[in-house]
Structure formats: C-alpha cells, structure tokens
Design a protein around this motif. Structure first.
Motif, PDB file in Angstrom:
ATOM      1  N   SER A 144      63.969  28.025   7.617  1.00  0.00           N
ATOM      2  CA  SER A 144      64.173  26.187   7.204  1.00  0.00           C
ATOM      3  C   SER A 144      64.728  25.944   8.323  1.00  0.00           C
ATOM      4  N   VAL A 172      50.066  31.719  11.257  1.00  0.00           N
ATOM      5  CA  VAL A 172      49.244  30.411  10.279  1.00  0.00           C
ATOM      6  C   VAL A 172      48.726  31.155   9.763  1.00  0.00           C
ATOM      7  N   HIS A 176      49.620  31.831   2.303  1.00  0.00           N
ATOM      8  CA  HIS A 176      50.092  30.226   2.425  1.00  0.00           C
ATOM      9  C   HIS A 176      50.379  29.805   3.300  1.00  0.00           C
ATOM     10  N   PHE A 178      49.998  27.104   4.308  1.00  0.00           N
ATOM     11  CA  PHE A 178      50.640  25.117   4.105  1.00  0.00           C
ATOM     12  C   PHE A 178      52.388  26.010   4.199  1.00  0.00           C
ATOM     13  N   MET A 179      53.091  27.093   3.895  1.00  0.00           N
ATOM     14  CA  MET A 179      54.217  26.913   4.129  1.00  0.00           C
ATOM     15  C   MET A 179      54.402  27.009   5.352  1.00  0.00           C
ATOM     16  N   LYS A 181      53.291  26.426   8.408  1.00  0.00           N
ATOM     17  CA  LYS A 181      53.033  25.601   9.485  1.00  0.00           C
ATOM     18  C   LYS A 181      54.073  24.358   9.170  1.00  0.00           C
ATOM     19  N   ASN A 182      55.586  24.315   8.645  1.00  0.00           N
ATOM     20  CA  ASN A 182      56.209  24.121   7.863  1.00  0.00           C
ATOM     21  C   ASN A 182      57.408  24.533   9.015  1.00  0.00           C
ATOM     22  N   PHE A 183      57.552  26.115   9.539  1.00  0.00           N
ATOM     23  CA  PHE A 183      58.925  26.574   9.522  1.00  0.00           C
ATOM     24  C   PHE A 183      58.492  26.318  11.577  1.00  0.00           C
ATOM     25  N   PRO A 184      59.497  25.355  11.845  1.00  0.00           N
ATOM     26  CA  PRO A 184      59.107  25.496  13.664  1.00  0.00           C
ATOM     27  C   PRO A 184      58.678  27.183  14.886  1.00  0.00           C
TER      28      PRO A 184
END
Length: 207
Positions: A144, A172, A176, A178-179, A181-184
């Motif tokens: 995260s 990406v 998953h 979509f997941m 894409k949320n990790f910088p």
C-alpha cells in the motif's frame, strides 16, 4: 520489504533473497531468453538477478543480437552500432565485472538515446522484465505504501520510461490489474541509499 505500525518510529525491514527466485518464463521471448542465458553461461538455474539487474544488460544484448543474426540481420545494419555489437559478441569472460559493467552502461545509454536500435530493444525488454518482476512482487506483498525502484540502470532509463510509459503498461498487465493500478511506483535517484540505510541501522543499534 518494509513494514510499519503507527506506534513505531522505525520501519521493520523484512529479510529477503527474492533476486534468487527463478526467472519467469511467461511468454515465448522470456522462455527463449532464459534458455539462452542458461546455456551461454552454463547456469543450473536462471534467476531474476541474472537478468533483471545491471548484469543482465549484456546477456539481453547477446540474446537479441543472436536472434537478429539468425534472421539474417547481420552486417552493415546502419541502425545497429556495429562496434558495440562486436564488443558484446566476443565478450565471454562474464567474471570480468569491470568490462561487463562498461558494456552494460554503453548499451543502456545508447538505448535511451536511441543511438543503436538493438540497444533500444534491450532497454525495452529490460523494462518489461522489470515491470513484470515488480508486479509479481506487488501481488505477493500488496504494498500500500508503493513499489520503489532503485539502482543505476533504473535511474539511467528513467527518461525513456516516462516517455514511453512502457513500465506501467507492463506493470498492470496481469490478473487483478485493478489492484495493481492502486499501488504507486517511485524511483529513488540517490545512489547512496544503501549506505544511508546501513548508517541508519548502525545508529539504531546504539540507541
């Protein structure tokens, strides 16, 4: 990998030897590359570190050069830096770290500057491998706080990674997505990060 609880001042550093995991053979090119490196350097196992690090630039170039030669793209290709191709082709003493690092640096710089089409292909393939490795790690650890790239190669290829967006494209490209894409993803540009970390660790030991 780093873990941190809110009540703690410092991060907990998780020990790992992830670089010695087997190199992924996710597609035909990756499979052929792994088999080439295994044969070329007489390795029992082909690890991530063998390919996805500074030491991997020369094997990547040798691999792509061989494929071009097999396809008849050999002599007087004006887009390929022939002097570099010759130096890499005859380089067989892999324990000669000084020469290997010099060749790796030349390949990387010429690839980023697009002064040699084969070097550019090496940089593109390296970015795909780096992104694939990073996304595997991300799915394993769910970071995260983000993924951090560091090292001389990553710093050198930064302009091309930003320009082409290849890293994020491959990062990406998994289940998953979509997941992922949320990790910088961050790039550390300080070459002394290892020394800084060691100094901090020594300081903690004396607290």
């Amino acid at each position: 990998y780093l873990l941190k609880e809110k009540k703690n001042k410092y991060y907990t550093i998780g020990n790992s030897e992830g670089g010695h995991q087997n190199f992924s053979r996710k597609n035909k090119i990756f499979f052929e590359l792994a088999e080439f490196v295994k044969s070329e350097y007489n390795l029992e196992h082909v690890t991530i570190e063998n390919i996805c690090s500074g030491q991997g630039m020369v094997p990547l170039y040798k691999f792509l050069l061989k494929k071009e030669q097999e396809n008849g793209i050999n002599i007087k290709n004006i887009d390929r830096e022939e002097s570099l191709a010759k130096k890499v082709d005859i380089f067989n003493n892999y324990s000669d770290k000084k020469t290997r690092d010099k060749l790796s640096n030349e390949i990387t710089i010429k690839g980023v500057k697009n002064e040699c089409h084969l070097s550019r292909k090496v940089v593109e393939l390296f970015i795909e491998i780096l992104a694939d490795t990073a996304s595997d790690l991300a799915l394993l650890t769910l970071p995260s706080g983000g993924i951090y790239l560091l090292g001389g190669i990553s710093i050198t290829i930064e302009p091309f990674m930003k320009e082409s967006n290849l890293f994020m494209k491959y990062f990406v490209d998994k289940d998953h997505s979509f997941m992922l894409k949320n990790f910088p993803v961050y790039l550390i540009k300080n070459d002394n990060i290892g020394m800084i970390g060691a100094t901090e660790e020594i300081g903690r030991a004396h607290v």
